[in-house]
Design a protein around this motif. Structure first.
Motif, PDB file in Angstrom:
ATOM      1  N   ARG A  17       0.836  -1.213   0.000  1.00 25.66           N
ATOM      2  CA  ARG A  17       0.000   0.000   0.000  1.00 25.66           C
ATOM      3  C   ARG A  17       0.867   1.258   0.000  1.00 25.66           C
ATOM      4  O   ARG A  17       0.569   2.228  -0.677  1.00 25.66           O
ATOM      5  CB  ARG A  17      -0.929   0.015   1.202  1.00 25.66           C
ATOM      6  N   LYS A  18       1.920   1.237   0.758  1.00 25.03           N
ATOM      7  CA  LYS A  18       2.760   2.428   0.904  1.00 25.03           C
ATOM      8  C   LYS A  18       3.612   2.707  -0.337  1.00 25.03           C
ATOM      9  O   LYS A  18       3.751   3.851  -0.758  1.00 25.03           O
ATOM     10  CB  LYS A  18       3.666   2.290   2.129  1.00 25.03           C
ATOM     11  N   TYR A  19       4.186   1.660  -0.923  1.00 27.27           N
ATOM     12  CA  TYR A  19       5.180   1.869  -1.970  1.00 27.27           C
ATOM     13  C   TYR A  19       4.694   1.588  -3.398  1.00 27.27           C
ATOM     14  O   TYR A  19       5.337   2.023  -4.345  1.00 27.27           O
ATOM     15  CB  TYR A  19       6.435   1.025  -1.695  1.00 27.27           C
ATOM     16  N   GLN A  20       3.606   0.870  -3.576  1.00 25.67           N
ATOM     17  CA  GLN A  20       3.199   0.525  -4.931  1.00 25.67           C
ATOM     18  C   GLN A  20       2.929   1.741  -5.818  1.00 25.67           C
ATOM     19  O   GLN A  20       3.408   1.783  -6.948  1.00 25.67           O
ATOM     20  CB  GLN A  20       2.003  -0.424  -4.938  1.00 25.67           C
ATOM     21  N   PRO A  21       2.187   2.755  -5.344  1.00 27.28           N
ATOM     22  CA  PRO A  21       1.966   3.915  -6.219  1.00 27.28           C
ATOM     23  C   PRO A  21       3.275   4.592  -6.640  1.00 27.28           C
ATOM     24  O   PRO A  21       3.430   5.004  -7.797  1.00 27.28           O
ATOM     25  CB  PRO A  21       1.106   4.859  -5.364  1.00 27.28           C
ATOM     26  N   ARG A  22       4.222   4.676  -5.711  1.00 24.10           N
ATOM     27  CA  ARG A  22       5.519   5.285  -6.039  1.00 24.10           C
ATOM     28  C   ARG A  22       6.270   4.444  -7.060  1.00 24.10           C
ATOM     29  O   ARG A  22       6.889   4.970  -7.984  1.00 24.10           O
ATOM     30  CB  ARG A  22       6.353   5.433  -4.766  1.00 24.10           C
ATOM     31  N   LEU A  23       6.219   3.121  -6.896  1.00 23.46           N
ATOM     32  CA  LEU A  23       6.913   2.238  -7.839  1.00 23.46           C
ATOM     33  C   LEU A  23       6.291   2.302  -9.226  1.00 23.46           C
ATOM     34  O   LEU A  23       7.006   2.323 -10.222  1.00 23.46           O
ATOM     35  CB  LEU A  23       6.887   0.798  -7.335  1.00 23.46           C
ATOM     36  N   VAL A  24       4.975   2.296  -9.292  1.00 21.38           N
ATOM     37  CA  VAL A  24       4.303   2.364 -10.595  1.00 21.38           C
ATOM     38  C   VAL A  24       4.694   3.660 -11.291  1.00 21.38           C
ATOM     39  O   VAL A  24       5.028   3.676 -12.478  1.00 21.38           O
ATOM     40  CB  VAL A  24       2.769   2.239 -10.445  1.00 21.38           C
ATOM     41  N   ARG A  25       4.677   4.777 -10.540  1.00 16.30           N
ATOM     42  CA  ARG A  25       5.047   6.070 -11.113  1.00 16.30           C
ATOM     43  C   ARG A  25       6.485   6.038 -11.631  1.00 16.30           C
ATOM     44  O   ARG A  25       6.780   6.497 -12.737  1.00 16.30           O
ATOM     45  CB  ARG A  25       4.877   7.144 -10.032  1.00 16.30           C
ATOM     46  N   GLU A  38       2.765  -1.224 -14.115  1.00 15.06           N
ATOM     47  CA  GLU A  38       2.157  -1.985 -13.020  1.00 15.06           C
ATOM     48  C   GLU A  38       2.723  -3.394 -12.943  1.00 15.06           C
ATOM     49  O   GLU A  38       2.965  -3.913 -11.848  1.00 15.06           O
ATOM     50  CB  GLU A  38       0.640  -2.003 -13.169  1.00 15.06           C
ATOM     51  N   ASP A  39       2.957  -4.012 -14.096  1.00 15.78           N
ATOM     52  CA  ASP A  39       3.547  -5.353 -14.108  1.00 15.78           C
ATOM     53  C   ASP A  39       4.957  -5.331 -13.524  1.00 15.78           C
ATOM     54  O   ASP A  39       5.343  -6.229 -12.770  1.00 15.78           O
ATOM     55  CB  ASP A  39       3.590  -5.907 -15.532  1.00 15.78           C
ATOM     56  N   LEU A  40       5.735  -4.307 -13.877  1.00 25.19           N
ATOM     57  CA  LEU A  40       7.105  -4.211 -13.372  1.00 25.19           C
ATOM     58  C   LEU A  40       7.125  -3.928 -11.871  1.00 25.19           C
ATOM     59  O   LEU A  40       7.972  -4.454 -11.148  1.00 25.19           O
ATOM     60  CB  LEU A  40       7.883  -3.138 -14.142  1.00 25.19           C
ATOM     61  N   ALA A  41       6.180  -3.124 -11.402  1.00 23.83           N
ATOM     62  CA  ALA A  41       6.084  -2.873  -9.961  1.00 23.83           C
ATOM     63  C   ALA A  41       5.733  -4.175  -9.231  1.00 23.83           C
ATOM     64  O   ALA A  41       6.298  -4.488  -8.174  1.00 23.83           O
ATOM     65  CB  ALA A  41       5.046  -1.797  -9.677  1.00 23.83           C
ATOM     66  N   GLN A  42       4.816  -4.934  -9.818  1.00 24.87           N
ATOM     67  CA  GLN A  42       4.434  -6.214  -9.215  1.00 24.87           C
ATOM     68  C   GLN A  42       5.623  -7.173  -9.191  1.00 24.87           C
ATOM     69  O   GLN A  42       5.866  -7.864  -8.199  1.00 24.87           O
ATOM     70  CB  GLN A  42       3.273  -6.828  -9.988  1.00 24.87           C
ATOM     71  N   GLU A  43       6.391  -7.202 -10.287  1.00 26.57           N
ATOM     72  CA  GLU A  43       7.583  -8.057 -10.342  1.00 26.57           C
ATOM     73  C   GLU A  43       8.582  -7.635  -9.264  1.00 26.57           C
ATOM     74  O   GLU A  43       9.211  -8.488  -8.619  1.00 26.57           O
ATOM     75  CB  GLU A  43       8.234  -7.977 -11.718  1.00 26.57           C
ATOM     76  N   THR A  44       8.711  -6.346  -9.042  1.00 23.29           N
ATOM     77  CA  THR A  44       9.612  -5.848  -8.000  1.00 23.29           C
ATOM     78  C   THR A  44       9.177  -6.369  -6.635  1.00 23.29           C
ATOM     79  O   THR A  44       9.996  -6.869  -5.856  1.00 23.29           O
ATOM     80  CB  THR A  44       9.641  -4.305  -8.004  1.00 23.29           C
ATOM     81  N   LEU A  65      14.559  -1.237  -2.019  1.00 25.09           N
ATOM     82  CA  LEU A  65      13.435  -1.450  -2.934  1.00 25.09           C
ATOM     83  C   LEU A  65      13.711  -0.824  -4.303  1.00 25.09           C
ATOM     84  O   LEU A  65      13.501  -1.458  -5.339  1.00 25.09           O
ATOM     85  CB  LEU A  65      12.159  -0.855  -2.334  1.00 25.09           C
ATOM     86  N   PHE A  66      14.199   0.414  -4.322  1.00 27.55           N
ATOM     87  CA  PHE A  66      14.445   1.084  -5.601  1.00 27.55           C
ATOM     88  C   PHE A  66      15.627   0.456  -6.344  1.00 27.55           C
ATOM     89  O   PHE A  66      15.682   0.514  -7.571  1.00 27.55           O
ATOM     90  CB  PHE A  66      14.632   2.584  -5.409  1.00 27.55           C
ATOM     91  N   THR A  67      16.551  -0.142  -5.630  1.00 23.63           N
ATOM     92  CA  THR A  67      17.632  -0.882  -6.295  1.00 23.63           C
ATOM     93  C   THR A  67      17.044  -2.073  -7.048  1.00 23.63           C
ATOM     94  O   THR A  67      17.381  -2.316  -8.209  1.00 23.63           O
ATOM     95  CB  THR A  67      18.668  -1.373  -5.255  1.00 23.63           C
ATOM     96  N   ILE A  68      16.159  -2.797  -6.388  1.00 24.25           N
ATOM     97  CA  ILE A  68      15.500  -3.929  -7.042  1.00 24.25           C
ATOM     98  C   ILE A  68      14.677  -3.437  -8.227  1.00 24.25           C
ATOM     99  O   ILE A  68      14.712  -4.024  -9.316  1.00 24.25           O
ATOM    100  CB  ILE A  68      14.625  -4.709  -6.032  1.00 24.25           C
ATOM    101  N   ALA A  69      13.948  -2.337  -8.045  1.00 30.09           N
ATOM    102  CA  ALA A  69      13.114  -1.780  -9.121  1.00 30.09           C
ATOM    103  C   ALA A  69      13.963  -1.385 -10.330  1.00 30.09           C
ATOM    104  O   ALA A  69      13.591  -1.656 -11.483  1.00 30.09           O
ATOM    105  CB  ALA A  69      12.321  -0.581  -8.614  1.00 30.09           C
TER     106      ALA A  69
END
Length: 198
Positions: A17-25, A38-44, A65-69
């Motif tokens: 909930r906290k990080y998904q919107p930031r990752l998708v963006r 969204e698929d890449l955020a889910q994979e992360t 998290l952002f390193t993995i992303a």
């Protein structure tokens, strides 16, 4: 993340909930195609879940998290290149600014931005800024997004991207210079830069 490491499913949902919107963006900008964000955020998050038992709290969770992303986005870009797929024209950003770079344009509008003429100008400006950022090289774009929209420090960006702090400062400086050069015709004369023309 320490609770997730101990198989706490509720804690993992909280991280989502906290990080998904930031990752998708972020993925809309650094991934190979915005519609894969969204698929890449889910994979992360899948990689985070799989690596939960080996997580060590040495750095901030967001840096890890952002390193993995960044790795997921880089792998997806390579995979897209190997497939040599025919790219469709990316859909423009939605009016709600769901693409990360749209935030940059939205913050430039003042209180009178709801006037129809200003809305058109803002939409055009947002599209031009988005395309200018997307025309940057992968590393410059990633460093810029992590700095501007995720508010990571130079040290955190360096750790995320596997670079030195000096290299990050240089990347960000070059990114800003390149953006200024690309956007200068639009800023000075209202001309759409050739780098971002449809």
């Amino acid at each position: 993340m320490m609770r997730v490491r101990n198989d706490d499913a509720v804690a993992f949902e909280e991280l989502l909930r906290k990080y998904q919107p930031r990752l998708v963006r972020l993925m809309r900008t650094i991934g190979p195609k915005p519609d894969l964000a969204e698929d890449l955020a889910q994979e992360t998050f899948m990689r985070v879940f799989r690596a939960r038992h080996s997580y060590e709290p040495g750095a901030k969770f967001s840096t890890w998290l952002f390193t993995i992303a960044a790795n997921v986005a880089r792998n997806a870009t390579r995979s897209q290149g190997r497939r040599q797929e025919v790219n469709e024209i990316d859909a423009p950003a939605t009016a709600d600014g769901s693409r990360a770079v749209g935030i940059l344009a939205a913050t430039a509008l003042d209180a009178s931005s709801l006037m129809p003429g200003r809305l058109v100008e803002g939409s055009e400006r947002g599209a031009i800024v988005r395309q200018a950022v997307e025309s940057l090289g992968e590393r410059q774009r990633t460093a810029l997004m992590l700095s501007r929209f995720e508010n990571l420090s130079y040290a955190e960006i360096a750790e995320t991207m596997g670079l030195t702090t000096k290299a990050v400062k240089s990347l960000l400086s070059r990114a800003r210079v390149n953006l200024r050069e690309i956007l200068q015709p639009y800023i000075e004369a209202g001309m759409i830069p050739s780098e971002v023309e449809p």
